[in-house]
Scaffold this active site. Structure first.
Site: not given
Length: 383
Positions: A128, A156, A269, A340-341, A364, A367
């Site tokens: 890579g 891609t 919420r 949350g869920g 690309e 890090s």
């Protein structure tokens, strides 16, 4: 501050993403279907031709305009955004930068219109970040044809029904010091000897097209050489420097999308008798998300500004990509926590954001590679 033209473009793409992409992308994403109709509409809007001159069928804009479009698209969905980013940054721009007049006339108008997509074949299954040392794909000149053998991974836009070509980086010889000579060769879709795998089953970007390619005595005309022989490595370095700004913009879009969704959710919420946005814990979490997105946006704006003014921008592009991909990952994690869920359910956008964010720290240039580039630009040693 954006110019009037840039702000008009940003608002136009924002509306397109909201009205045309958001209502349909969830279903396409879950089915793993490529968004052909969305791509067609983006082509009609001129998004694929934003940084391409009008003489080649483009919009005559600049690279920053492309970045603004990518940010607004990624606020809603990154599969659509990466399809545009790869088609322009990795497909069309190398052809525009390095192609012959004949190559530009043949390909650029259809690329700029979104009628065809270009792809860039660099990464290989066995390597890579280790370019050129890890490259194994070769191209041998046989008379007036290149004969290509090897394979590429994670490419891609390489297997869609509208893929036009792949620009393939290959070893075309050896230099006097024994180092590989790398060149880029245009391989049109459907060329005998070009094998296109089934699409990958991916964690994220489920509506984008990503495949492995193989080349078995794949023959193309010698005239398909893109740019000078032996300059492929330098070409791809320039391409990736520019592309990192675009990926940073896409990352900012995802990070901002997490803020957008979280702000709406905490107002709706309720818990313990109040909207959860009433509680400081939620306020601080969303505030930190906004800070990350804003800071990363400034970083890619700065890198793009240096690029457009003809100033060195390698370090700034690496900084922007590093900061923005971190922001995307951190914001998607925090947005999932806010929801949350429900954040763990794919029917909610933050579920897609979480799945899509990790690749931004890899694609690309990882890090770790960005940190190496920044250190090198500071005059430090190493790879």
């Amino acid at each position: 501050m954006l110019t009037e033209d840039h702000e008009d473009l940003r608002k136009t793409v924002e509306a397109f993403a909201r009205d045309e992409v958001a209502p349909v992308i969830g279903d396409l994403y879950e089915k793993g279907e490529f968004p052909y109709e969305i791509v067609r509409k983006m082509g009609a809007m001129g998004l694929f031709g934003l940084p391409i001159p009008e003489e080649h069928g483009g919009m005559g804009g600049d690279y920053f305009a492309l970045c603004l479009a990518l940010e607004e698209l990624a606020r809603v969905d990154s599969s659509v955004a990466i399809t545009l980013e790869a088609a322009v940054s990795l497909g069309a721009m190398p052809l525009y930068r390095f192609g012959t007049p004949e190559q530009k006339a043949e390909w650029l108008p259809k690329l700029a219109a979104g009628e065809l997509l270009g792809a860039f074949g660099l990464t290989e299954p066995g390597g890579g970040s280790d370019v050129p040392g890890g490259m194994r794909t070769t191209a041998v000149l046989d008379g007036d044809e290149w004969v290509i053998n090897g394979s590429k991974a994670f490419i891609t836009n390489s297997g869609t029904a509208i893929t036009g070509f792949v620009g393939v980086a290959a070893i075309t010889g050896r230099r006097a010091d024994g180092r590989p000579e790398i060149s880029t060769i245009i391989v049109p879709a459907g060329t005998p000897g070009l094998g296109v795998s089934e699409k990958y089953s991916k964690v994220g970007w489920s509506s984008s097209d990503t495949r492995e390619l193989s080349f078995t005595d794949c023959r193309v005309p010698a005239a398909n050489l893109l740019g000078e022989r032996g300059r492929g490595y330098a070409q791809f370095l320039q391409t990736l420097d520019e592309g990192r700004i675009a990926i940073a913009a896409l990352s900012v879009g995802l990070a901002q999308g997490c803020v957008d969704e979280s702000v709406r959710y905490v107002a709706q919420r309720h818990a313990f008798g109040h909207p959860i946005g009433h509680y400081q814990a939620m306020q601080f979490k969303v505030a930190d998300m906004e800070v990350r997105a804003h800071t990363a946006r400034l970083a890619y704006y700065h890198a793009a500004d240096r690029m457009l003014r003809g100033l060195p921008f390698k370090k700034e592009a690496a900084i922007a990509k590093l900061v923005a991909s971190n922001a995307a990952m951190d914001n998607s994690r925090d947005a999932t926590q806010v929801f949350g869920g429900y954040g763990f359910m794919n029917e909610y956008p933050v579920g897609r954001f979480y799945r899509d964010a990790k690749i931004l720290e890899i694609g690309e240039g990882t890090s770790e590679i960005q940190r190496l580039l920044i250190a090198r630009e500071l005059g430090l040693g190493g790879l």
